[in-house]
Design an enzyme around this catalytic site. Structure first.
Site, PDB file in Angstrom:
ATOM      1  CE  LYS A 119       1.923  27.713 -22.059  1.00 24.08           C
ATOM      2  NZ  LYS A 119       1.021  28.076 -20.937  1.00 24.08           N
ATOM      3  CD  GLU A 147       9.744  36.499 -14.051  1.00 24.50           C
ATOM      4  OE1 GLU A 147      10.842  36.791 -13.546  1.00 24.50           O
ATOM      5  OE2 GLU A 147       8.641  36.768 -13.530  1.00 24.50           O
ATOM      6  CG  ASP A 195      -4.462  23.897 -14.222  1.00 27.32           C
ATOM      7  OD1 ASP A 195      -4.969  23.043 -13.464  1.00 27.32           O
ATOM      8  OD2 ASP A 195      -3.652  23.621 -15.118  1.00 27.32           O
ATOM      9  CG  LEU A 234      13.444  24.936 -20.673  1.00 31.63           C
ATOM     10  CD1 LEU A 234      13.084  26.318 -20.128  1.00 31.63           C
ATOM     11  CD2 LEU A 234      14.703  24.410 -20.018  1.00 31.63           C
ATOM     12  N   GLY A 258       3.821  19.873 -22.295  1.00 37.06           N
ATOM     13  CA  GLY A 258       2.620  19.510 -21.562  1.00 37.06           C
ATOM     14  C   GLY A 258       1.382  19.631 -22.412  1.00 37.06           C
ATOM     15  N   GLY A 259       0.246  19.488 -21.745  1.00 38.42           N
ATOM     16  CA  GLY A 259      -1.019  19.517 -22.456  1.00 38.42           C
ATOM     17  C   GLY A 259      -1.351  20.850 -23.081  1.00 38.42           C
TER      18      GLY A 259
END
Length: 346
Positions: free
Chosen positions: A122, A177, A223, A99, A102-103
């Protein structure tokens, strides 16, 4: 950082008020995660196992290599019982396409096999940051701990929920989720251009509630920005995501920056200690400015004057200037933001 997040509109110029700095304590919180985020390699659609195999090429004993051959390089995670050794993550989840990358990690779509629930997985590389929770026998990765804190009952509907997690020697997998029909707020604004203040107010109210929830759980997100906010397209509800730059709330100052540089407050960029609550309000103010203009309100490299589009109401200008006060002690608290007249317009 997303393109255009450091752009500006030179329409109305407002100088930020300046006054004395807050007193600093001797003891300061020092953060190991600093500087710009490191880009991870993009993962192919062949699966999570290929990703982990390609990023953990360390020396192994003959016995370890023999075990790997038997399990066909699947993702291994510790089971609840140490007697059972390892179990495959794909025994529990069906892993789909990538999906995002990123960093601070790579995200896959997934399905929980037991009940067909949509999830997001993730995958982040371990960085050595851990924390201790009373219900965990051993230290756990910091991002996992922060998400466990914000996900505990009663949960907040405006904060993404952690459903499960596991780890290998080199990586952590967070099972989150996955709302249907959603996109991040940065993309939402860029695709639609200017949105009206009623919808901006709706987003801002929800974001304040999400950040209040984090504060109540002693979590400092650190962030906050449009790309870390999901918008549910059918309801315009939002969810705050990505706690990869977060930390536990401290009363003392943080010395080193972790997050997106364009959203860092002035005291951080001037190498002074920064505090969690004023920093949170600063990033909220920048996010609100982006929502109503599609750009950050500063000239690149400068943050002593803000540029506000001419269509923005006087009440909203007042709230933006308050949140973006140059001196951190002059910024409002989250509760004060909710009491501002613009937030209470019908």
């Amino acid at each position: 950082m997303e393109q255009d997040e450091d752009s500006h509109q030179q329409l109305s110029t407002v100088s930020l008020p300046r006054s004395g700095r807050p007193s600093k304590t001797d003891e300061k919180k020092k953060i190991k995660l600093v500087g710009e985020a490191i880009k991870r390699p993009i993962v192919t659609l062949q699966g999570l196992q290929v990703f982990l195999a390609s990023t953990s090429q360390s020396s192994k004993t003959d016995k370890e290599e023999e075990v790997e051959d038997k399990v066909d390089n699947n993702l291994l995670v510790p089971s609840v019982s140490s007697d059972q050794g390892f179990v495959y993550v794909d025994e529990k989840y069906q892993i789909g396409e990538q999906l995002a990358n990123g960093g601070l990690g790579t995200i896959f779509e997934g399905i929980r096999k037991s009940d067909k629930q949509r999830v997001a997985l993730k995958v982040v590389e371990k960085n050595g940051e851990t924390m201790i929770l009373p219900d965990e026998p051993d230290p756990i990765p910091l991002e996992v701990g922060l998400m466990k804190l914000v996900s505990r009952h009663p949960a907040c509907p405006q904060v993404i929920q952690l459903l499960d997690w596991c780890e290998t020697d080199t990586h952590v997998v967070l099972v989150l989720e996955r709302p249907e029909l959603c996109q991040n707020l940065h993309t939402f604004i860029k695709q639609r251009g200017r949105i009206g203040e009623p919808l901006a107010r709706h987003f801002c109210y929800q974001l304040v509630r999400a950040l209040q929830h984090c504060e109540s759980r002693e979590v400092f997100h650190r962030d906050v920005k449009p790309s870390n906010i999901l918008v549910l397209l059918t309801t315009n509800e939002i969810k705050l995501i990505d706690f990869g730059c977060g930390d536990l709330h401290e009363e003392t100052a943080y010395e080193e920056f972790c997050g997106t540089k364009a959203y860092a407050p002035p005291e951080c960029l001037k190498n002074h200690g920064y505090y969690s609550s004023p920093t949170t309000v600063w990033t909220l103010g920048l996010t609100l400015a982006f929502i109503v203009s599609g750009h950050l309100p500063f000239e690149p490299g400068k943050n002593e004057c803000i540029f506000i589009p001419s269509h923005v109401s006087q009440e909203l200008q007042d709230l933006l200037c308050w949140c973006l006060c140059y001196e951190p002690e002059d910024r409002p608290g989250l509760e004060e933001i909710l009491l501002h007249p613009w937030m209470n317009e019908k």
